[in-house]
Design a protein around this motif. Structure first.
Motif, PDB file in Angstrom:
ATOM      1  N   GLU A   1      -4.539  -4.572   6.116  1.00 59.22           N
ATOM      2  CA  GLU A   1      -3.965  -3.700   5.094  1.00 59.22           C
ATOM      3  C   GLU A   1      -2.446  -3.611   5.258  1.00 59.22           C
ATOM      4  O   GLU A   1      -1.932  -3.509   6.373  1.00 59.22           O
ATOM      5  N   TYR A   2      -1.741  -3.618   4.124  1.00 59.46           N
ATOM      6  CA  TYR A   2      -0.313  -3.300   4.127  1.00 59.46           C
ATOM      7  C   TYR A   2      -0.148  -1.784   4.155  1.00 59.46           C
ATOM      8  O   TYR A   2      -1.035  -1.045   3.704  1.00 59.46           O
ATOM      9  N   GLN A   3       0.996  -1.316   4.650  1.00 57.41           N
ATOM     10  CA  GLN A   3       1.293   0.110   4.520  1.00 57.41           C
ATOM     11  C   GLN A   3       2.785   0.338   4.350  1.00 57.41           C
ATOM     12  O   GLN A   3       3.617  -0.437   4.782  1.00 57.41           O
ATOM     13  N   PHE A   4       3.098   1.441   3.666  1.00 59.36           N
ATOM     14  CA  PHE A   4       4.455   1.916   3.509  1.00 59.36           C
ATOM     15  C   PHE A   4       4.379   3.421   3.351  1.00 59.36           C
ATOM     16  O   PHE A   4       3.463   3.917   2.667  1.00 59.36           O
TER      17      PHE A   4
ATOM     18  N   GLY B   1       1.691  -4.623  -3.151  1.00 58.02           N
ATOM     19  CA  GLY B   1       0.759  -3.562  -3.545  1.00 58.02           C
ATOM     20  C   GLY B   1       1.069  -2.172  -3.010  1.00 58.02           C
ATOM     21  O   GLY B   1       0.294  -1.246  -3.244  1.00 58.02           O
ATOM     22  N   VAL B   2       2.175  -2.034  -2.280  1.00 58.25           N
ATOM     23  CA  VAL B   2       2.542  -0.693  -1.810  1.00 58.25           C
ATOM     24  C   VAL B   2       3.699  -0.153  -2.646  1.00 58.25           C
ATOM     25  O   VAL B   2       4.560  -0.905  -3.100  1.00 58.25           O
TER      26      VAL B   2
END
Lengths: 393, 135
Positions: free
Chosen positions: B37-40, B95-96
């Motif tokens: 998963e990406y995160q920001f 997507g973030v």
């Protein structure tokens, strides 16, 4: 789970009616509110076992309030999740009472936001110089000039983009609530307004105009909550807590659909506990920091489908006499908004359920069940949602 | 370098690589090696699976405007003089979403869905702030 329905009741209320109070301290306003709310209930200082308060300005608010009023509560809750903190407090007081820890709790709040010159909505991170930003999330947000209005305005803009909601529909919310403020002698603004007035007012943060935004006042209030046994011996007829739901919403690591607000999570638990449906709700107190807050909240509470809020609030539906009267005290948009407003939702719902305005235009006819929903924080970043359903005998 | 009168970020261990990359003109985000998963915003823990097996990856620096507001009133020093300005949430290609300002864009031209790309402005010797402009 223990059945919490009717596990506690609101038995005393007081609204400190001041809208501007430069000569009183916040603790004095809370103290005066607590004393009068206990008088309203027919209870005394010695009956209070639980103390619930939140503040954005009083340091260690519960501790300092207990000191100020010389109280020794055995249950203390300072849950502070923005303007809707007081719906959370009522939920927690219900739980503490139902568990037998306490028989009586007081919830109180006050603020001098107006006399203190606090720019609640448009102050940004710092009006006077910059504090050191927290490494996160502030350091990834405050560099860009966030304001509270702006964080709601972004949601309004996207609502318009996705669903075709118009500025005129947002204005309908402000117009209906102003109509109610005209019936409340304590309301800050008591001159009727039109949709044109709202859409022609200056833009604060597009698409929100000045009259899409709540007022800034001083003020405060208190609520006394009691066990069923104690409630039956109080002066006022009890207003029962039928259902509660709590939720937080945040950015979800940058991936949450921010159009879905915390109300979506808190609504079902509250309705399930209460065992009622949306059709049973006679009036609602919906946190109205901004007109978009009301539309988003009504949608996610389930009063209408997502995207249909603009249509739903039009045509007088939210006015007394309409299908779902809301904010019959004039709300935050026209009556008062001292920094946080959640406690005033509980106060007005209780007045309506007591039929306190019987024989006047302000009374919602046959008002037996009311819903309060407090929103705290900001829809565009992170916020809380507390749903409370109340009913009379 | 003009004097910077807006707030500056506080940099700590878990966010230092982000700000170091910004200074070099690269926008980086985080991706978890365990759950992918990406995160920001950046943090020391994967917020999804709570692993600390996080990699910094270079973002394309491109995305679209998810929401915006033209701000006409903000009493904070640095922004009070800057109104009207565009505050936005940009959804990156990965997507973030991240907060930013849309620059090099007339306030009357900004739209949801508009393609944008990152651009940096040096605020101090340590800090370059990522903004977005129409792509």
């Amino acid at each position: 789970m223990v059945d919490l329905k009717r596990g506690a009741a609101i038995v005393g209320i007081n609204e400190h009616i001041t809208r501007y109070s430069p000569d009183k301290s916040e603790l004095q306003i809370q103290g005066e509110s607590v004393i009068k709310a206990l008088e309203d209930a027919g209870l005394t200082k010695n009956d209070v076992e639980g103390l619930f308060t939140a503040s954005s300005s009083i340091r260690n608010s519960g501790l300092n309030l207990a000191d100020y009023l010389d109280m020794y509560p055995k249950y203390v809750d300072n849950t502070t999740v923005g303007g809707g903190s007081f719906e959370f407090h009522l939920s927690h007081a219900l739980t503490a009472i139902a568990a037998g820890r306490i028989n009586c709790a007081v919830i109180t709040y006050s603020s001098l936001a107006r006399s203190g010159g606090v720019s609640v909505g448009t102050g940004g991170v710092a009006r006077f110089g910059h504090p050191r930003l927290d490494p996160s999330p502030d350091s990834f947000e405050e560099l860009y000039g966030l304001t509270t209005v702006g964080l709601y305005a972004m949601i309004a803009q996207r609502h318009m983009h996705l669903y075709g909601t118009t500025s005129e529909q947002l204005a309908e919310v402000a117009v209906a609530i102003r109509k109610h403020a005209c019936m409340n002698p304590e309301a800050l603004f008591r001159t009727p307004i039109t949709v044109e007035d709202v859409v022609n007012a200056r833009v604060i943060s597009s698409p929100l105009h000045l009259l899409d935004c709540c007022v800034i006042t001083d003020g405060g209030g208190a609520v006394v909550v009691a066990s069923p046994e104690l409630a039956r011996n109080c002066k006022q007829s009890p207003v029962w807590v039928l259902g509660v739901g709590e939720a937080l919403a945040h950015q979800g690591a940058g991936k949450r659909n921010l159009m879905e607000i915390a109300a979506k999570q808190s609504t079902n638990p509250a309705f399930a506990m209460a065992g009622v449906t949306h059709k049973d709700i006679d009036m609602a107190m919906i946190y109205d920091s901004f007109t978009i807050t009301v539309i988003e909240t009504l949608e996610d509470l389930g009063f209408c489908k997502k995207g249909e809020g603009g249509e739903f609030v039009s045509g007088g539906r939210l006015e007394i006499g309409g299908d779902l009267p809301i904010n019959t005290d004039g709300g935050g948009l026209s009556s008062n908004h001292p920094g946080m407003r959640g406690i005033f939702l509980l106060l007005e719902a209780t007045r309506q359920l007591r039929h306190q305005f019987e024989g006047t235009p302000r009374q919602v006819a046959n008002c037996n069940i009311a819903l309060c929903h407090g929103t705290g924080g900001a829809l565009g970043s992170r916020h809380s949602g507390g749903t409370v359903i109340l009913g009379r005998d | 370098m003009p004097e910077w009168n807006k707030p500056l970020p506080s940099v700590v261990g878990e966010t230092k690589p982000y700000w170091d990359s910004c200074r070099r003109g690269d926008l980086v985000i985080q991706k978890c090696d365990d759950c992918n998963e990406y995160q920001f915003y950046p943090r020391g823990i994967c917020s999804n699976c709570w692993s600390n097996n996080i990699q910094w990856v270079k973002s394309t620096g491109r995305g679209t405007i998810w929401a915006y507001t033209v701000t006409y009133q903000n009493r904070t020093l640095g922004f009070a003089q800057d109104v009207p300005y565009i505050l936005a949430l940009v959804e990156l290609d990965e997507g973030v979403k991240m907060f930013t300002n849309i620059v090099e864009c007339e306030t009357s031209n900004v739209q949801i869905g508009m393609p944008v790309e990152v651009t940096f402005v040096q605020a101090s010797n340590q800090i370059s702030v990522p903004y977005f402009r129409p792509a």
